[in-house]
Design a protein around this motif. Structure first.
Motif, mmCIF file in Angstrom:
data_model
loop_
_atom_site.group_PDB
_atom_site.id
_atom_site.type_symbol
_atom_site.label_atom_id
_atom_site.label_comp_id
_atom_site.label_asym_id
_atom_site.label_seq_id
_atom_site.Cartn_x
_atom_site.Cartn_y
_atom_site.Cartn_z
ATOM 1 N N MET A 60 0.649 -0.830 -0.103
ATOM 2 C CA MET A 60 0.215 0.452 0.071
ATOM 3 C C MET A 60 1.243 0.893 0.160
ATOM 4 O O MET A 60 0.635 1.849 -0.743
ATOM 5 C CB MET A 60 -0.683 -0.210 0.987
ATOM 6 N N HIS A 62 4.280 1.651 -1.239
ATOM 7 C CA HIS A 62 4.805 1.624 -1.796
ATOM 8 C C HIS A 62 3.252 2.763 -3.151
ATOM 9 O O HIS A 62 3.909 3.439 -4.070
ATOM 10 C CB HIS A 62 4.902 0.365 -3.179
ATOM 11 N N TYR A 63 2.428 2.676 -3.066
ATOM 12 C CA TYR A 63 1.879 3.941 -4.172
ATOM 13 C C TYR A 63 1.494 4.948 -3.867
ATOM 14 O O TYR A 63 1.833 6.260 -4.788
ATOM 15 C CB TYR A 63 0.291 3.242 -3.893
ATOM 16 N N ALA A 135 6.627 8.701 -6.987
ATOM 17 C CA ALA A 135 5.796 7.561 -7.183
ATOM 18 C C ALA A 135 4.295 7.563 -7.691
ATOM 19 O O ALA A 135 4.134 8.924 -8.447
ATOM 20 C CB ALA A 135 4.677 8.154 -5.620
ATOM 21 N N ILE A 136 3.397 6.253 -8.537
ATOM 22 C CA ILE A 136 1.899 6.388 -8.883
ATOM 23 C C ILE A 136 1.132 7.152 -8.445
ATOM 24 O O ILE A 136 0.528 8.130 -9.455
ATOM 25 C CB ILE A 136 1.703 5.107 -8.617
ATOM 26 N N MET A 137 1.332 7.855 -6.593
ATOM 27 C CA MET A 137 0.087 8.822 -6.509
ATOM 28 C C MET A 137 1.146 9.838 -5.375
ATOM 29 O O MET A 137 1.792 9.317 -4.618
ATOM 30 C CB MET A 137 -0.671 8.031 -6.048
#
Length: 195
Positions: A60, A62-63, A135-137
């Motif tokens: 979690m 990581h996003y 980061a993705i988000m």
């Protein structure tokens, strides 16, 4: 054996509970997790509250660019030795029976506890603010700054749709009880010395 000596020895030995029981726990509650995710912090390891919790927290995190919770940290090598030393020193002081040494022990363990909490705060701060810019988000605060995801040092805090809780566990309560008994031992020993 004098009551002050017994209190000092028992109080010191209660710290051994830290080798068996967790010191602290961080729990994350959210609608998408019917069973909250949790991580128990021992003096020598991070552990799942429920199976795979740490793995799921890492996935979690990581996003949003948070660091992975490591297998180990340098403190996990230091804490067991420090606690073992303080137990041995407390038992030695208990057998010596000098109430002034009881107070010295209490001050040392209190300073170590404060240093440990400060170190924990610094770790949490770095963990929650040192985010991967790729980061993705990405989330920002109302002022436009990058949102941090630091869990509370103590208590509960809302982080996006999560409610993070950070509280002591049985190992910490045994340590606090042991410290209290050694503090009482000082006053009992002082009274015994006057009698």
């Amino acid at each position: 054996m004098k009551k002050s000596k017994i209190l000092m020895i028992i109080g010191s030995l209660l710290l051994l509970g830290l080798f068996v029981f967790p010191l602290w726990n961080i729990t994350l509650e959210a609608p998408q997790y019917p069973i909250p995710l949790g991580m128990d912090i021992h003096i020598n390891k991070f552990a799942d509250t429920h199976e795979f919790d740490v793995k799921n927290i890492n996935l979690m995190n990581h996003y949003v660019g948070m660091q992975y919770i490591p297998e180990t940290i340098p403190e996990f090598k230091i804490f067991p030795w420090a606690i073992g030393f303080m137990v041995a020193l407390g038992v030695l002081f208990g057998f010596l029976g000098n109430h002034k040494l009881f107070l010295v022990w209490f001050v040392i363990i209190s300073l170590l506890g404060i240093a440990g909490m400060y170190d924990f705060y610094l770790w949490e701060y770095d963990y929650g603010h040192n985010l991967d810019p790729k980061a993705i988000m990405k989330f920002t605060n109302p002022d436009g700054s990058i949102m941090g995801f630091q869990p509370p040092l103590f208590g509960s805090k809302d982080i996006l749709n999560f409610k993070a809780h950070s509280y002591p566990r049985l190992g910490a309560y045994l340590m606090f009880l042991g410290m209290f008994l050694t503090f009482v031992a000082f006053f009992v020993g002082k009274k015994e010395a006057k009698a």
